[in-house]
Scaffold this active site. Structure first.
Site, PDB file in Angstrom:
ATOM      1  N   ASP A   1     -18.882  -0.855 -29.765  1.00 39.58           N
ATOM      2  CA  ASP A   1     -17.490  -0.926 -29.321  1.00 39.58           C
ATOM      3  C   ASP A   1     -17.332  -1.191 -27.838  1.00 39.58           C
ATOM      4  O   ASP A   1     -16.322  -0.854 -27.234  1.00 39.58           O
ATOM      5  CB  ASP A   1     -16.807   0.408 -29.671  1.00 39.58           C
TER       6      ASP A   1
ATOM      7  N   HIS B   1     -24.890   9.092 -14.803  1.00 41.67           N
ATOM      8  CA  HIS B   1     -24.529   7.691 -15.051  1.00 41.67           C
ATOM      9  C   HIS B   1     -24.215   7.013 -13.708  1.00 41.67           C
ATOM     10  O   HIS B   1     -23.676   7.646 -12.799  1.00 41.67           O
ATOM     11  CB  HIS B   1     -23.294   7.680 -15.962  1.00 41.67           C
TER      12      HIS B   1
ATOM     13  N   HIS C   1     -19.837   9.990 -19.183  1.00 39.72           N
ATOM     14  CA  HIS C   1     -19.425   8.724 -18.552  1.00 39.72           C
ATOM     15  C   HIS C   1     -18.077   8.186 -19.023  1.00 39.72           C
ATOM     16  O   HIS C   1     -17.637   7.124 -18.591  1.00 39.72           O
ATOM     17  CB  HIS C   1     -20.480   7.648 -18.800  1.00 39.72           C
TER      18      HIS C   1
ATOM     19  N   GLU D   1     -22.747  -1.013 -36.692  1.00 37.22           N
ATOM     20  CA  GLU D   1     -22.007   0.225 -36.364  1.00 37.22           C
ATOM     21  C   GLU D   1     -20.488  -0.024 -36.459  1.00 37.22           C
ATOM     22  O   GLU D   1     -19.722   0.218 -35.534  1.00 37.22           O
ATOM     23  CB  GLU D   1     -22.365   0.766 -34.983  1.00 37.22           C
TER      24      GLU D   1
ATOM     25  N   GLU E   1     -12.814   1.815 -26.045  1.00 36.85           N
ATOM     26  CA  GLU E   1     -13.700   1.595 -27.197  1.00 36.85           C
ATOM     27  C   GLU E   1     -12.949   1.597 -28.527  1.00 36.85           C
ATOM     28  O   GLU E   1     -13.277   0.834 -29.433  1.00 36.85           O
ATOM     29  CB  GLU E   1     -14.822   2.640 -27.223  1.00 36.85           C
TER      30      GLU E   1
ATOM     31  N   ARG F   1     -14.489   6.808 -19.692  1.00 38.71           N
ATOM     32  CA  ARG F   1     -13.389   6.422 -18.793  1.00 38.71           C
ATOM     33  C   ARG F   1     -12.206   7.386 -18.870  1.00 38.71           C
ATOM     34  O   ARG F   1     -11.568   7.678 -17.862  1.00 38.71           O
ATOM     35  CB  ARG F   1     -12.898   5.014 -19.157  1.00 38.71           C
TER      36      ARG F   1
HETATM   37  C1  UD1 Z   1     -19.861   1.034 -20.782  1.00 42.94           C
HETATM   38  C2  UD1 Z   1     -19.009   0.799 -22.032  1.00 42.94           C
HETATM   39  C3  UD1 Z   1     -18.942   2.063 -22.878  1.00 42.94           C
HETATM   40  C4  UD1 Z   1     -20.327   2.611 -23.178  1.00 42.94           C
HETATM   41  C5  UD1 Z   1     -21.092   2.778 -21.859  1.00 42.94           C
HETATM   42  C6  UD1 Z   1     -22.513   3.204 -22.133  1.00 42.94           C
HETATM   43  C7  UD1 Z   1     -17.049  -0.688 -21.908  1.00 42.94           C
HETATM   44  C8  UD1 Z   1     -15.671  -0.873 -21.423  1.00 42.94           C
HETATM   45  N1  UD1 Z   1     -17.640   0.469 -21.618  1.00 42.94           N
HETATM   46  O1  UD1 Z   1     -19.165   1.999 -19.990  1.00 42.94           O
HETATM   47  O2  UD1 Z   1     -18.292   1.774 -24.114  1.00 42.94           O
HETATM   48  O3  UD1 Z   1     -20.204   3.852 -23.815  1.00 42.94           O
HETATM   49  O4  UD1 Z   1     -21.127   1.528 -21.165  1.00 42.94           O
HETATM   50  O5  UD1 Z   1     -23.115   3.738 -20.979  1.00 42.94           O
HETATM   51  O6  UD1 Z   1     -17.603  -1.570 -22.517  1.00 42.94           O
HETATM   52  N2  UD1 Z   1     -23.363   0.703 -13.274  1.00 42.94           N
HETATM   53  C9  UD1 Z   1     -24.473   0.420 -12.511  1.00 42.94           C
HETATM   54  N3  UD1 Z   1     -25.644   0.079 -13.142  1.00 42.94           N
HETATM   55  C10 UD1 Z   1     -25.761   0.038 -14.493  1.00 42.94           C
HETATM   56  C11 UD1 Z   1     -24.630   0.364 -15.259  1.00 42.94           C
HETATM   57  C12 UD1 Z   1     -23.433   0.677 -14.637  1.00 42.94           C
HETATM   58  O7  UD1 Z   1     -24.426   0.452 -11.293  1.00 42.94           O
HETATM   59  O8  UD1 Z   1     -26.837  -0.272 -15.002  1.00 42.94           O
HETATM   60  C13 UD1 Z   1     -22.074   1.027 -12.595  1.00 42.94           C
HETATM   61  C14 UD1 Z   1     -21.441  -0.214 -11.964  1.00 42.94           C
HETATM   62  O9  UD1 Z   1     -20.779   0.168 -10.771  1.00 42.94           O
HETATM   63  C15 UD1 Z   1     -20.421  -0.625 -13.042  1.00 42.94           C
HETATM   64  C16 UD1 Z   1     -19.976   0.726 -13.529  1.00 42.94           C
HETATM   65  O10 UD1 Z   1     -21.153   1.524 -13.552  1.00 42.94           O
HETATM   66  O11 UD1 Z   1     -19.376  -1.415 -12.503  1.00 42.94           O
HETATM   67  C17 UD1 Z   1     -19.286   0.757 -14.869  1.00 42.94           C
HETATM   68  O12 UD1 Z   1     -20.017   0.073 -15.866  1.00 42.94           O
HETATM   69  P1  UD1 Z   1     -19.209  -0.369 -17.201  1.00 42.94           P
HETATM   70  O13 UD1 Z   1     -20.150  -1.032 -18.130  1.00 42.94           O
HETATM   71  O14 UD1 Z   1     -17.986  -1.100 -16.817  1.00 42.94           O
HETATM   72  O15 UD1 Z   1     -18.701   0.999 -17.794  1.00 42.94           O
HETATM   73  P2  UD1 Z   1     -19.474   2.205 -18.450  1.00 42.94           P
HETATM   74  O16 UD1 Z   1     -18.735   3.434 -18.091  1.00 42.94           O
HETATM   75  O17 UD1 Z   1     -20.905   2.111 -18.158  1.00 42.94           O
HETATM   76  N1  UDP Z   2     -29.867   7.669 -22.767  1.00 43.82           N
HETATM   77  C1  UDP Z   2     -30.967   7.281 -21.993  1.00 43.82           C
HETATM   78  N2  UDP Z   2     -31.074   7.790 -20.726  1.00 43.82           N
HETATM   79  C2  UDP Z   2     -30.168   8.654 -20.201  1.00 43.82           C
HETATM   80  C3  UDP Z   2     -29.046   9.013 -20.985  1.00 43.82           C
HETATM   81  C4  UDP Z   2     -28.924   8.496 -22.267  1.00 43.82           C
HETATM   82  O1  UDP Z   2     -31.816   6.514 -22.442  1.00 43.82           O
HETATM   83  O2  UDP Z   2     -30.341   9.085 -19.049  1.00 43.82           O
HETATM   84  C5  UDP Z   2     -29.730   7.093 -24.127  1.00 43.82           C
HETATM   85  C6  UDP Z   2     -29.434   8.077 -25.236  1.00 43.82           C
HETATM   86  O3  UDP Z   2     -30.636   8.532 -25.848  1.00 43.82           O
HETATM   87  C7  UDP Z   2     -28.573   7.264 -26.204  1.00 43.82           C
HETATM   88  C8  UDP Z   2     -27.866   6.273 -25.299  1.00 43.82           C
HETATM   89  O4  UDP Z   2     -28.590   6.252 -24.077  1.00 43.82           O
HETATM   90  O5  UDP Z   2     -29.378   6.522 -27.114  1.00 43.82           O
HETATM   91  C9  UDP Z   2     -26.443   6.698 -25.054  1.00 43.82           C
HETATM   92  O6  UDP Z   2     -25.887   5.921 -24.051  1.00 43.82           O
HETATM   93  P1  UDP Z   2     -24.521   6.295 -23.336  1.00 43.82           P
HETATM   94  O7  UDP Z   2     -24.300   7.753 -23.414  1.00 43.82           O
HETATM   95  O8  UDP Z   2     -24.558   5.660 -21.994  1.00 43.82           O
HETATM   96  O9  UDP Z   2     -23.456   5.482 -24.185  1.00 43.82           O
HETATM   97  P2  UDP Z   2     -22.625   5.788 -25.509  1.00 43.82           P
HETATM   98  O10 UDP Z   2     -23.585   6.145 -26.583  1.00 43.82           O
HETATM   99  O11 UDP Z   2     -21.648   6.884 -25.191  1.00 43.82           O
HETATM  100  O12 UDP Z   2     -21.906   4.509 -25.774  1.00 43.82           O
END
Ligand code: UD1
Ligand code: UDP
Length: 382
Positions: free
Chosen positions: A97, A255, A222, A119, A133, A224
């Site tokens: 999602d 995160h 993490h 999923e 999501e 939003r």
């Molecule tokens: C995203 C997904 C969420 C998922 C989550 C898993 C959307 C809108 N959100 O949320 O559904 O649950 O990923 O973790 O699709 N950043 C880094 N390095 C990284 C990753 C993120 O620096 O490797 C920082 C950056 O500043 C980036 C911010 O995190 O702009 C947000 O990343 P984003 O993918 O927009 O949102 P998540 O909260 O990670």
């Molecule tokens: N995970 C990881 N390292 C971490 C935290 C989570 O590898 O430090 C893994 C966790 O085992 C799971 C996935 O990341 O499989 C979950 O990701 P996240 O919580 O970012 O996203 P969501 O599942 O909420 O979309």
């Protein structure tokens, strides 16, 4: 040979699609599978690609610091148009999602390419929770041709929404395939020593021994919809737990989102029994889940993994699209109210009857063979 374009962008999508990619690559040669990452995540995605030895053929390298939903949607949509036009796949596959998954579905629809959704059918029916999501997965279900639902409950949601039953398959969640694969490789002395040294050398963290009275609490967060007040409450609760319970050590891989980093570091940095660490690679994270007494999280994937490991989970959200863990008694929704988080944590620390009920290993989300089923199904369609 048919061409399948697999598109993903974040850490959890990579973990959950890795088993499918591995299955396709060790399969009967029916599919030429091409991987495209949007890199909506960068470091956190690359960690997973490395562990699962996946080298994408295309990388849109989208991530910007503190990106918003418009950045990801528009960047992914136009980037994927070019990739899809170049690759001309017979089918695309997306997972879950995220905004990457939704944008890939929309791009494929515009180009009249069929879509397989892994999923499918998770729902809260609350438009803004989780945000965005819940809407991403609704919209994807409307666009999708082949729906791979992890459970009977997710299938029933899709049926209720008018999706034809013959287009829905209950496969289990591929997250359990990835988990079992990883846990099976970790259950020996050599790996335990390796991960213990990893935590000791990198962060000076010693795992509590079996006879130790110390308890390890693992935290992730993490979402939003928790930004701002929600995260402040979560952090205040963790601070209070750490202060009143010196027998507890809290490990929190934070995160990389700046909206998470800021409150977490402001409120929790410097507290001696709280370890704020970088996001962990998947294997040490699973090791840490296994070592923990209790998990506090707002993550979707962690809610799915923890029941299989028999670890109680307090979910710091007001809704969940994963009711199976709650029904099984392993997961409890506690919201983001500070008092509720503290009270429920202390109950689990102090009352063995509550803890025992919530720490039975069960597998409501799959049996580790979801990827195999998904590949068999697309093989039979094409
Ligand atoms: C995203 C997904 C969420 C998922 C989550 C898993 C959307 C809108 N959100 O949320 O559904 O649950 O990923 O973790 O699709 N950043 C880094 N390095 C990284 C990753 C993120 O620096 O490797 C920082 C950056 O500043 C980036 C911010 O995190 O702009 C947000 O990343 P984003 O993918 O927009 O949102 P998540 O909260 O990670
Ligand atoms: N995970 C990881 N390292 C971490 C935290 C989570 O590898 O430090 C893994 C966790 O085992 C799971 C996935 O990341 O499989 C979950 O990701 P996240 O919580 O970012 O996203 P969501 O599942 O909420 O979309």
């Amino acid at each position: 040979m048919r061409k399948l374009l697999i598109v993903f962008g974040t850490r959890p999508e990579a973990i959950k699609l890795a088993p499918v990619i591995h299955k396709l690559r060790s399969g009967n040669g029916h599919w030429n599978s091409v991987v495209c990452v949007t890199a909506q995540h960068r470091q956190m995605l690359d960690q997973v690609l490395k562990i699962f030895k996946i080298s994408p053929q295309h990388d849109l390298d989208l991530m910007k610091k503190n990106q918003d939903l418009f950045d990801i949607t528009s960047g992914a949509l136009s980037g994927l148009r070019d990739i899809m036009l170049e690759e001309k796949p017979d089918l695309i596959m997306v997972q879950g999602d995220t905004t990457t998954a939704f944008a890939a579905g929309l791009a494929a629809y515009y180009l009249k390419i069929p879509i397989a959704h892994v999923e499918a059918g998770l729902r809260t029916y609350d438009k803004y929770s989780p945000f965005p999501e819940e809407m991403n997965r609704h919209l994807l279900s409307v666009l999708t041709d082949y729906h791979f639902a992890p459970t009977e409950w997710s299938k029933s949601n899709l049926k209720k929404e008018g999706i034809q039953e013959e287009r829905i398959w209950v496969t289990g969640n591929t997250v359990i395939d990835a988990l079992f694969y990883t846990v099976n490789r970790q259950n020996d002395r050599e790996n335990t020593d390796r991960f213990q040294s990893f935590f000791r050398e990198r962060w000076n963290i010693d795992m509590p021994g079996k006879s130790s009275s110390e308890k390890l609490l693992l935290v992730t967060g993490h979402r939003r919809e928790n930004f701002g007040e929600g995260f402040k409450n979560i952090c205040s609760a963790l601070k209070e737990i750490a202060q009143v319970r010196k027998d507890v050590r809290i490990i929190y891989p934070v995160h990389l989102n700046p909206n998470v980093q800021k409150p977490v570091n402001e409120i929790l940095k410097g507290i001696p029994n709280i370890y704020l660490i970088d996001p962990l690679e998947y294997e040490p994270f699973i090791f840490l889940m296994n070592q923990s007494y209790l998990i506090l999280t707002d993550s979707g994937g962690v809610q799915e993994e923890a029941p299989s490991l028999g670890k109680p989970v307090l979910v710091m959200r007001t809704t969940t699209e994963r009711p199976e863990g709650i029904e099984a008694g392993i997961v409890k929704l506690v919201g983001t109210d500070k008092e509720a988080i503290v009270k429920n944590t202390l109950n689990l620390l102090d009352d063995p009857s509550i803890y025992d009920k919530m720490s039975k290993a069960i597998n409501p989300y799959g049996d580790g063979r979801a990827a195999e089923r998904i590949v068999e199904i697309i093989d039979s369609i094409y």
